[in-house]
Design an enzyme around this catalytic site. Structure first.
Site, mmCIF file in Angstrom:
data_model
loop_
_atom_site.group_PDB
_atom_site.id
_atom_site.type_symbol
_atom_site.label_atom_id
_atom_site.label_comp_id
_atom_site.label_asym_id
_atom_site.label_seq_id
_atom_site.Cartn_x
_atom_site.Cartn_y
_atom_site.Cartn_z
ATOM 1 N N ASP A 137 0.851 -1.187 0.000
ATOM 2 C CA ASP A 137 0.000 0.000 0.000
ATOM 3 C C ASP A 137 0.893 1.245 0.000
ATOM 4 O O ASP A 137 1.663 1.449 0.947
ATOM 5 C CB ASP A 137 -0.897 0.030 1.238
ATOM 6 N N LYS A 201 -7.413 3.088 -2.736
ATOM 7 C CA LYS A 201 -7.743 3.068 -1.309
ATOM 8 C C LYS A 201 -8.019 4.487 -0.847
ATOM 9 O O LYS A 201 -7.357 5.424 -1.267
ATOM 10 C CB LYS A 201 -6.559 2.449 -0.561
ATOM 11 N N LYS A 237 -10.621 -0.203 -1.680
ATOM 12 C CA LYS A 237 -10.357 -0.418 -0.253
ATOM 13 C C LYS A 237 -10.738 0.820 0.539
ATOM 14 O O LYS A 237 -10.284 1.922 0.246
ATOM 15 C CB LYS A 237 -8.877 -0.753 -0.020
#
Length: 292
Positions: A137, A201, A237
């Site tokens: 990430d 995300k 996400k």
């Protein structure tokens, strides 16, 4: 590569009022999903996260071992998708989860601010992967987005993506609470996907405003439009502030309504959380459970 010009090939973002109206509709629709089956899916979509300045080899080992223990304690509930930690703990988690299907997610690339040299970001990502990370990430450079340096922001993602083999999952955090407007959130989402993101995300959880349903709506529409143009599925996400079963179900419903049931799997839907885990287990079991 020049990415900004491709933004013109896509429709503009919804207005704030349109996004708010859609969220109101999603909240009504979410009531139907407040059931054990959806709670289980949401639990299985969690990237179980510890990103604290007090993390240590001892605490992270205990955290990971507890997640592994879940397989035996609750065999009727699919376990979380991954454990998410700082890159220096990737190897620690790898030892704890060895022999299980548990995936390892590492934040990297100058997380959480992304304000360091690109060479440092790329090296940190490469080291996390070398130590065993299955997923990484990273944070899109919000400063560049706010000043309109769209190609520069996307090119950083492209360089980092090039450090990875295809099987490594790259999630790009757009920090929607910093970008604020639907227009910038949509642009950041599209640029991240252009540059090779496997997931987009919402947030790091380290800013004043983290995940919001309004940002999720904008991001999921961007994913849908990108898929319709390219045929490539990108996951979503939600992270930061997702605490209750109702929070998780609302994000699940947004994904279901905009992208369809095929996105409602841990392969394309994730929740970055820690406190939500116990709350979802409790909702599934029908009693208060404090497992973590």
């Amino acid at each position: 590569m020049e990415y900004a010009n491709h933004l013109n090939e896509y429709a503009p973002a919804p207005s704030e009022a349109q996004a708010a109206e859609e969220v109101a509709r999603m909240k009504t629709a979410a009531v139907r999903n407040e059931n054990s089956d959806v709670y289980k899916l949401c639990y299985s979509a969690i990237d179980l996260t510890t990103l604290s300045c007090s993390d240590s080899v001892r605490s992270v080992t205990a955290f990971a071992e507890k997640a592994v223990e879940f397989y035996d304690k609750f065999p009727h509930i699919p376990n979380v998708a991954s454990i998410c930690i700082y890159p220096s703990f990737v190897e620690t988690v790898g030892v704890a989860v060895d022999g299980t299907p548990m995936r390892i997610t590492s934040v990297a690339g100058g997380f959480p601010a992304a304000q360091t040299f690109l060479e440092v970001k790329a090296l940190e990502v490469a080291m996390a992967i070398e130590n065993g990370a299955d997923e990484v990430d990273i944070v899109l450079n919000a400063g560049r987005m706010l000043t309109g340096e769209y190609d520069e922001a996307a090119n950083e993602v492209e360089v980092i993506r090039a450090e990875m083999d295809e099987e490594i999952v790259l999630k790009v955090i757009i920090e929607s609470g910093v970008l604020k407007t639907p227009d910038l959130i949509r642009k950041a989402s599209l640029l991240s996907m252009f540059a090779g993101a496997d997931f987009i995300k919402t947030s790091t959880g380290k800013t004043d405003v983290s995940a919001t349903p309004e940002a999720a709506v904008v991001m999921c529409h961007a994913i849908k439009d990108f898929y319709e143009k390219t045929g490539r599925k990108v996951g979503f996400k939600a992270a930061g502030g997702v605490r209750t079963p109702q929070d998780a179900v609302l994000y699940y419903t947004i994904v279901e309504e905009i992208l369809g049931k095929e996105w409602c799997t841990p392969e394309l839907f994730r929740i970055g959380a820690s406190s939500a885990a116990n709350n979802l287990i409790s909702a599934i079991e029908g009693r208060e459970v404090k497992f973590f």
